[in-house]
Design an enzyme around this catalytic site. Structure first.
Site, PDB file in Angstrom:
ATOM      1  CG  HIS A 103      -1.996  -0.939   1.287  1.00  0.00           C
ATOM      2  ND1 HIS A 103      -2.226  -1.793   2.342  1.00  0.00           N
ATOM      3  CD2 HIS A 103      -2.979  -1.183   0.387  1.00  0.00           C
ATOM      4  CE1 HIS A 103      -3.299  -2.521   2.088  1.00  0.00           C
ATOM      5  NE2 HIS A 103      -3.780  -2.170   0.913  1.00  0.00           N
ATOM      6  CB  CYS A 112      -3.145  -2.020   8.849  1.00  0.00           C
ATOM      7  SG  CYS A 112      -1.536  -1.894   8.202  1.00  0.00           S
TER       8      CYS A 112
HETATM    9  C1  CIR Z   1      -3.958  -7.802   3.083  1.00  0.00           C
HETATM   10  O1  CIR Z   1      -3.154  -8.251   2.260  1.00  0.00           O
HETATM   11  O2  CIR Z   1      -4.980  -7.227   2.736  1.00  0.00           O
HETATM   12  C2  CIR Z   1      -3.634  -8.003   4.550  1.00  0.00           C
HETATM   13  N1  CIR Z   1      -2.970  -9.254   4.725  1.00  0.00           N
HETATM   14  C3  CIR Z   1      -2.783  -6.876   5.076  1.00  0.00           C
HETATM   15  C4  CIR Z   1      -3.471  -5.553   5.030  1.00  0.00           C
HETATM   16  C5  CIR Z   1      -2.673  -4.478   5.658  1.00  0.00           C
HETATM   17  N2  CIR Z   1      -3.385  -3.255   5.617  1.00  0.00           N
HETATM   18  C6  CIR Z   1      -2.827  -2.065   5.534  1.00  0.00           C
HETATM   19  O3  CIR Z   1      -1.627  -1.943   5.401  1.00  0.00           O
HETATM   20  N3  CIR Z   1      -3.621  -1.015   5.524  1.00  0.00           N
END
Ligand code: CIR
Length: 257
Positions: free
Chosen positions: A163, A250
């Site tokens: 991201h 996150c």
């Molecule tokens: C994903 O790949 O969607 C999750 N395993 C990790 C999401 C992390 N989210 C973020 O950095 N905002």
């Protein structure tokens, strides 16, 4: 301290071992340890004076702890996202429901995709990562929703990370922490910036609270540099959530009433 600031969080799902992974190899995640680390994280939010809104665990949704990806909440409006990973879309209704007392959430329509982790709010500018999760149509629809409230959307191509906020995060109103290998730092030329240590590429995700900055303890050289700049840090062990490609921004959606 601000009693009018809220933080939406959700416990770590027991299925987190089946999380989405894009840039990392799968490693065993210790669920109890992940939950203990997440509890300390939520305590930090509480200590900062934020009112916690704790959503129910979603046992069968492996990534549901990463609530940031599901909504963008600004002072004037909230937008429920359309995550790029289809497995994550069932996370949305409970977040929309939780936001209802505060905002009437807007939504994005197919073929838009957008993850909250790709949206970095710097005042009235929303930087939006063009990533494997967020597409140009997502960026365009977001821009249409926020323009009437005076926000500008700036797309930022990223590469090598999940991201935008894996590559850059806001650590003070005019200061960003950045990994220059994952984006073009010229996009942030209007701000002061601190680069992560070159051997700590994952260190660019930090979460500023009222009086301190939450920062993973896995990046000592970057932490030292932040301390040298006079920035107050609260170091956290996020090792288990990091294996799921998550970091400190996150795990919450923070917004004012
Ligand atoms: C994903 O790949 O969607 C999750 N395993 C990790 C999401 C992390 N989210 C973020 O950095 N905002």
């Amino acid at each position: 301290m601000s009693s009018e600031t809220y933080a939406i969080v959700r416990p770590v799902s027991r299925s987190i071992t089946r999380c989405e992974l894009t840039h990392l190899h799968r490693e065993a995640i210790d669920l109890e340890r992940a939950r203990a680390q997440h509890r300390i994280y939520t305590q930090c939010l509480q200590e900062a004076g934020y009112a916690l809104i704790e959503l129910a665990e979603q046992a069968d949704l492996p990534d549901a702890v990463f609530v940031e990806d599901t909504a963008i909440v600004l002072d004037e409006l909230a937008i429920i996202t359309r995550p790029g990973a289809i497995s994550r879309r069932p996370e949305l209704p409970s977040v929309a429901q939780a936001l209802l007392p505060f905002r009437t959430p807007k939504s994005l329509l197919a073929p838009a995709t957008l993850d909250g982790g790709d949206v970095l709010v710097m005042g009235r500018t929303l930087f939006v990562g063009l990533s494997l999760r967020t597409n140009e149509e997502g960026t365009r629809q977001l821009a249409d929703q926020v323009r009437p409230f005076g926000y500008k959307v700036v797309p930022v191509p990223i590469h090598g990370c999940l991201h935008l906020k894996s590559a850059v995060s806001r650590i003070a109103p005019d200061l960003v922490l950045v990994n220059p290998d994952w984006l073009d730092v010229a996009c942030f030329k209007d701000y002061n910036s601190i680069a992560v240590a070159s051997d700590e590429p994952h260190a660019a995700n930090a979460l500023p609270l009222e009086d301190t900055i939450l920062f993973p303890d896995a990046f000592p050289r970057t932490a030292e540099s932040l301390l040298r700049h006079g920035l107050p840090l609260r170091l956290l062990d996020m090792s288990e959530l990091a294996k799921a490609e998550g970091a400190v921004t996150c795990c919450s959606i923070i917004f004012r009433r």
